[in-house]
Design an enzyme around this catalytic site. Structure first.
Site, PDB file in Angstrom:
ATOM      1  N   SER A  54      22.713 -10.694  51.221  1.00  0.00           N
ATOM      2  CA  SER A  54      22.192 -11.976  50.354  1.00  0.00           C
ATOM      3  C   SER A  54      22.641 -12.882  49.927  1.00  0.00           C
ATOM      4  O   SER A  54      23.249 -12.733  49.118  1.00  0.00           O
ATOM      5  CB  SER A  54      20.466 -11.547  49.837  1.00  0.00           C
ATOM      6  OG  SER A  54      19.979 -10.414  49.939  1.00  0.00           O
TER       7      SER A  54
ATOM      8  N   HIS B 156      13.747  -9.043  46.364  1.00  0.00           N
ATOM      9  CA  HIS B 156      14.749  -7.812  46.858  1.00  0.00           C
ATOM     10  C   HIS B 156      14.368  -6.676  45.520  1.00  0.00           C
ATOM     11  O   HIS B 156      13.837  -6.080  45.368  1.00  0.00           O
ATOM     12  CB  HIS B 156      15.883  -8.058  47.132  1.00  0.00           C
ATOM     13  CG  HIS B 156      16.312  -8.136  48.039  1.00  0.00           C
ATOM     14  ND1 HIS B 156      16.486  -7.650  48.822  1.00  0.00           N
ATOM     15  CD2 HIS B 156      16.773  -9.413  48.812  1.00  0.00           C
ATOM     16  CE1 HIS B 156      16.073  -7.604  50.301  1.00  0.00           C
ATOM     17  NE2 HIS B 156      16.799  -9.278  49.902  1.00  0.00           N
TER      18      HIS B 156
END
Ligand SMILES: CC(C)(COP(=O)(O)OP(=O)(O)O)[C@@H](O)C(=O)NCCC(N)=O
Length: 460
Positions: free
Chosen positions: A292, A390
């Site tokens: 990410s 997340h």
């Protein structure tokens, strides 16, 4: 104009049938829905706020009868359960906003669901731009969100795998919607749906041809620590997949395409669904992780440095030795305070090309970044939106990667650092509820180690 608005609303927003006739009244003519949609689409953008305010204010809940019924419930004379349940059901019905029926009817006409998704996008924009503080607008958003959450529940979504054989119009949309690592050209796009790659989207029958949320996956031997190897410019075009080289699934990009579906958690569901799909295709696969970006780290760091300079506390962020090395490495003019030299340095991406500067800056930036992701909060949750996403899904903040994204964007956004949020399948639901309820962040030894180095250095 205003009269036009009032006229159309009075005509198409049918009054709520009485409680007694609620199941017996025929639905209003479909033309009501079509007229409403046509009128709304013809409004100028700036007139929509007024129209939606009228709709939510004058065609919402009948507060007077609601409070009367609520009053009845408080009447202690009311003793037998049957009567109480009866009054509760009346109250429940009476709390249905009048416009909710219209929204339901609109969902049944051609293109109606898409219209309502876009309508909620307008309502969300009104709320986020603070163009209106009206509680009725917030109520309208709540009603729309609950309807859309029902219609877009996982059971009604279809998982589609996008390949080079998918229709051009879908591939074009995948390319257009890619929000994390922009697609450069057809070769790039082809690679993203080719060997050792998977691209999945959720679609819905009510919005054919529209990918609602898109997930890009790389199939690798180990958990990737850099994005270059996934989306680099010139890659050897493999022709097929060697299953022995596939042990991990790396989620390197996820984007939702419908602003009006924000809060419906499609991305979370898609990740979980794709994990199941991949386990079916690769039964031995045991590593699932994101790779990410860390949008906002550089600007947060700039703010921290300028704030600490103002308060003369800059020295706390780096050790004496580190400041000295920064000064030497930047051969800044003797007068410049080291904190300014550092600010100037991370404001550009040149330093990424200097071995010496990277060696000096790595420990500093890695522990500052670990603190930014792990320690910086907004209302108790992770300040960084990607971390929050997340962590809500139950992933573990697993590994910070130095020089993971050496593109200009990567350097500018996050000093080139990227992070793996790892999905340990047996822990995601526990992690998710711990995060959502007690804001506990699941993090690995590497991350916690960097965080404690930051805390030791800065005694913050
Ligand atoms: C990260 C995304 C996909 C999460 O969407 P979703 O799971 O639907 O969350 P939410 O919008 O329901 O809160 C979404 O926020 C998004 O597209 N963000 C911009 C691109 C990115 N990956 O940060």
């Amino acid at each position: 104009g205003v009269t036009g608005m009032e006229e159309i609303l009075a005509r198409v927003v049918a009054p709520l049938p009485t409680y007694e006739t609620r199941d017996k009244s025929p639905p209003p003519p479909e033309s009501n829905s079509l007229d409403f949609m046509h009128f709304y689409k013809s409004l100028e953008k700036e007139d929509r706020l007024g129209f939606l305010t009228k709709l939510s204010q004058d065609f919402g809940v009948d507060h007077r009868s609601a409070s009367e019924l609520a009053g009845k419930l408080l009447d202690t004379q009311l003793r037998d359960l049957a009567t109480i349940l009866q009054v509760e059901d009346r109250l429940r019905y009476c709390l249905t906003p009048r416009y909710k029926q219209l929204l339901n009817h609109i969902s049944r006409v051609e293109g109606g669901v898409k219209f309502l998704v876009d309508l909620r996008a307008d309502v969300l924009e009104i709320i986020s731009s603070k163009a209106s503080e009206s509680p009725h607008i917030k109520d309208l958003n709540g009603t729309l969100k609950s309807l859309l959450s029902e219609w877009f529940s996982v059971g009604l979504l279809r998982l589609e795998r996008i390949t080079w054989q998918s229709p051009c119009e879908i591939l074009q949309k995948i390319s257009q919607y890619e929000a994390v690592h922009p697609v450069r050209n057809w070769t790039d796009l082809r690679r993203r749906v080719g060997p050792y790659r998977r691209c999945y989207a959720f679609t819905h029958a009510a919005m054919p041809g529209e990918p609602l949320v898109v997930l890009h996956v790389a199939l690798t031997e180990d958990i990737s620590d850099n994005i270059q190897s996934i989306v680099r410019e010139f890659a050897t075009v493999d022709t097929e997949e060697d299953v022995n080289k596939i042990n991990a699934a790396i989620f390197y990009s996820i984007s939702s395409t419908q602003a009006g579906l924000q809060g419906v958690e499609l991305g979370n569901y898609l990740i979980k669904r794709v994990v199941r799909e991949l386990q079916g295709e690769f039964p031995h696969m045991a590593q699932f992780s994101s790779l990410s970006p860390i949008p906002g780290f550089s600007s947060w760091l700039q703010g921290l440095l300028s704030q600490s300079r103002k308060e003369g506390r800059g020295s706390e962020l780096l050790s004496e030795q580190e400041w000295k090395e920064v000064e030497q490495a930047t051969d800044s003019s003797p007068g410049t305070p080291a904190v300014d030299a550092l600010r100037k340095l991370v404001g550009t991406s040149e330093w990424l090309r200097s071995e010496r500067l990277c060696r000096v800056l790595e420990p500093v930036l890695m522990r500052l970044c670990a603190w930014y992701l792990y320690g910086e909060k907004r209302r108790g949750y992770a300040l960084n939106p990607v971390a929050n996403f997340h962590l809500q899904n139950g992933a573990t903040m697993w590994r910070l990667n130095w020089r993971a994204d050496t593109s200009p964007r990567g350097a500018a956004n996050s000093c080139g650092i990227m992070v793996n949020y790892r999905y340990f399948l047996s822990e995601t639901s526990k992690n998710s509820s711990l995060y959502l309820q007690s804001k506990a962040v699941a993090a690995s030894e590497q991350v916690l180690g960097l965080v404690s180095q930051f805390q030791k250095n800065s005694k913050l």
